[in-house]
Design a protein around this motif. Structure first.
Motif, short mmCIF file in Angstrom:
data_model
loop_
_atom_site.label_atom_id
_atom_site.label_comp_id
_atom_site.label_asym_id
_atom_site.label_seq_id
_atom_site.Cartn_x
_atom_site.Cartn_y
_atom_site.Cartn_z
N GLU A 192 0.83 -1.21 0.00
CA GLU A 192 0.00 0.00 0.00
C GLU A 192 0.86 1.26 0.00
N ASN A 193 1.87 1.31 0.88
CA ASN A 193 2.71 2.50 0.96
C ASN A 193 3.49 2.73 -0.33
N SER A 194 3.96 1.66 -0.94
CA SER A 194 4.73 1.79 -2.18
C SER A 194 3.85 2.30 -3.31
N LEU A 195 2.65 1.79 -3.41
CA LEU A 195 1.72 2.25 -4.44
C LEU A 195 1.29 3.69 -4.20
N LYS A 196 1.17 4.08 -2.94
CA LYS A 196 0.84 5.47 -2.64
C LYS A 196 1.98 6.40 -3.04
N LYS A 197 3.22 5.99 -2.78
CA LYS A 197 4.36 6.81 -3.16
C LYS A 197 4.47 6.95 -4.67
N ALA A 198 3.96 5.97 -5.39
CA ALA A 198 3.96 6.01 -6.85
C ALA A 198 2.67 6.60 -7.42
N ALA A 199 1.86 7.18 -6.55
CA ALA A 199 0.60 7.82 -6.95
C ALA A 199 -0.29 6.87 -7.75
N LEU A 200 -0.33 5.60 -7.31
CA LEU A 200 -1.11 4.60 -8.04
C LEU A 200 -2.15 3.91 -7.16
N TRP A 201 -2.06 4.06 -5.86
CA TRP A 201 -2.91 3.31 -4.94
C TRP A 201 -4.40 3.52 -5.21
N SER A 202 -4.82 4.75 -5.38
CA SER A 202 -6.25 5.02 -5.56
C SER A 202 -6.80 4.39 -6.84
N GLU A 203 -5.93 4.12 -7.81
CA GLU A 203 -6.37 3.56 -9.09
C GLU A 203 -6.41 2.04 -9.09
N VAL A 204 -5.66 1.40 -8.18
CA VAL A 204 -5.56 -0.07 -8.24
C VAL A 204 -5.93 -0.75 -6.92
N LYS A 205 -6.31 -0.02 -5.90
CA LYS A 205 -6.51 -0.63 -4.58
C LYS A 205 -7.60 -1.70 -4.58
N ASP A 206 -8.52 -1.63 -5.53
CA ASP A 206 -9.60 -2.62 -5.58
C ASP A 206 -9.32 -3.75 -6.57
N LYS A 207 -8.16 -3.78 -7.17
CA LYS A 207 -7.83 -4.84 -8.13
C LYS A 207 -6.39 -5.30 -7.98
N LEU A 208 -5.95 -5.46 -6.75
CA LEU A 208 -4.57 -5.85 -6.48
C LEU A 208 -4.25 -7.26 -6.96
N LYS A 209 -5.30 -8.09 -7.13
CA LYS A 209 -5.06 -9.46 -7.59
C LYS A 209 -4.99 -9.57 -9.11
N GLU A 210 -5.29 -8.49 -9.80
CA GLU A 210 -5.24 -8.52 -11.27
C GLU A 210 -3.80 -8.45 -11.74
N ASN A 211 -3.58 -8.98 -12.94
CA ASN A 211 -2.25 -9.03 -13.50
C ASN A 211 -1.73 -7.61 -13.78
N GLY A 212 -0.49 -7.35 -13.40
CA GLY A 212 0.08 -6.03 -13.63
C GLY A 212 0.16 -5.67 -15.10
N LEU A 213 0.20 -6.68 -15.98
CA LEU A 213 0.27 -6.42 -17.41
C LEU A 213 -1.05 -5.89 -17.96
N SER A 214 -2.12 -5.94 -17.17
CA SER A 214 -3.42 -5.46 -17.64
C SER A 214 -3.56 -3.94 -17.50
N LEU A 215 -2.61 -3.29 -16.85
CA LEU A 215 -2.69 -1.85 -16.63
C LEU A 215 -2.35 -1.09 -17.90
N SER A 216 -2.70 0.19 -17.92
CA SER A 216 -2.32 1.05 -19.04
C SER A 216 -0.82 1.32 -18.99
N GLY A 217 -0.30 1.90 -20.07
CA GLY A 217 1.14 2.14 -20.13
C GLY A 217 1.64 3.01 -19.00
N GLY A 218 0.94 4.10 -18.73
CA GLY A 218 1.35 4.98 -17.65
C GLY A 218 1.24 4.32 -16.29
N GLN A 219 0.21 3.52 -16.09
CA GLN A 219 0.05 2.81 -14.83
C GLN A 219 1.14 1.76 -14.65
N LYS A 220 1.50 1.09 -15.75
CA LYS A 220 2.59 0.11 -15.69
C LYS A 220 3.89 0.76 -15.25
#
Length: 327
Positions: A192-220
């Motif tokens: 959680e803290n790492s994703l918050k530092k990367a300004a990504l937590w609010s966008e992925v907090k409800d799909k942490l089990k999804e594959n990281g490759l499914s994210l958009s380019g900027g999110q990746k």
């Protein structure tokens, strides 16, 4: 000096106020550097040709000014890099200040990526690589015989040009590195803290089990930054982190870079000069020239505050590059 261990203070857990830019001491290192003086252009050009060749004597000073910072994170001394017998980067002397963003700019083939890969010893993975000179990390010689390159990379994170998440869940992209390094804390909290530092937590907090490759380019790319942050480095190296991103994603990453320098030293390679003006406190301009064998090698031309580099550069080549005349 005992190089068996690299002692590094962990600064990632403390929030601090933005500090003023470090003081800079400049020593002119060579009388041959071509200045922006049209009246002496031919004389300077001739002088540069006589002194900038890679086969010059090893004791000669390279064509650049040296800037000294208080408590510099990195310092190179007469650093030259070769791939086999081919010179890639010639006689670089520079220091990197702590908790600032330093941008490396210049045309293709001038050694920018080669230099930052020296800072975390990724070039070691290239069989033909060898270097001359020294690279210091907090006064520890990174290329000392007893220095463990793997331990170096844990303290000096890297974000590459193309986002490269692991083919695992978003959660595991963050937790995996910590787990294999025997992290004993709360993994959920770390993620959680790492994703918050990367300004990504609010966008992925409800799909942490999804594959990281499914994210958009900027999110990746921000996921890769979060993955680097999770190992609690002191330095984050970024090799053209926005080159494959759309403008909206680029803006988010640039805003993130600005926030990261509160806790980390950031070094970014970029071909986007506007990006350097937006995110960097200091900018180093590298150029390339052709050696006797026909290969191109890079060298440091000018290194200063970003505003100085772009608004009042001291070297003619810098002025021509930032004004768009070449590159």
């Amino acid at each position: 000096m005992d190089n068996r261990h690299i002692e590094i203070k962990n600064n990632t857990g403390k929030k601090r106020e933005t500090q003023p830019k470090p003081s800079v001491e400049v020593r002119e290192n060579s009388p041959t550097q071509q200045k922006r003086n049209p009246g002496n252009l031919e004389e300077n050009k001739s002088s540069k040709n006589r002194n900038s060749h890679p086969n010059r004597e090893k004791n000669d000073q390279s064509n650049q000014s040296i800037k000294s910072f208080n408590n510099s994170v990195f310092r190179t001394e007469q650093l030259s890099v070769y791939y086999g017998d081919t010179l890639a980067l010639s006689n670089v002397n520079m220091e990197i200040p702590p908790k600032q963003v330093t941008a490396l700019i210049g045309p293709s083939g001038c050694g920018k990526s080669t230099l930052i890969r020296c800072f975390n010893r990724l070039n070691d993975l290239i069989e033909s690589f060898h270097s001359e000179g020294k690279v210091f990390f907090h006064d520890k010689n990174l290329y000392g015989r007893k220095v463990d390159a793997v331990k170096v990379r844990r303290k000096i994170g890297m974000v590459f040009q193309k986002p490269n998440p692991f083919p695992k869940s978003i959660y595991e992209n963050i937790a995996y590195g910590a787990r294999i390094n025997n992290y004993s804390g709360d993994l959920d909290e770390l993620v959680e803290n790492s994703l918050k530092k990367a300004a990504l937590w609010s966008e992925v907090k409800d799909k942490l089990k999804e594959n990281g490759l499914s994210l958009s380019g900027g999110q990746k790319q921000r996921l890769c930054i979060a993955r680097a942050v999770a190992l609690k480095p002191e330095v984050i190296l970024m090799d053209e982190p926005c080159s494959s991103l759309d403008p909206v994603s680029t803006q988010k990453v640039e805003e993130l870079i600005h926030d990261l320098k509160e806790s980390y030293t950031v070094i970014i390679v970029t071909h986007n000069m506007q990006q350097a003006t937006r995110v960097a406190d200091f900018t180093a301009f590298f150029n390339a020239e052709e050696g006797e064998s026909g290969n191109r090698f890079g060298y440091l031309v000018e290194y200063d505050n970003t505003e100085k580099i772009f608004q009042d550069p001291q070297e003619q080549a810098t002025q021509e590059y930032v004004s768009g005349r070449f590159g």
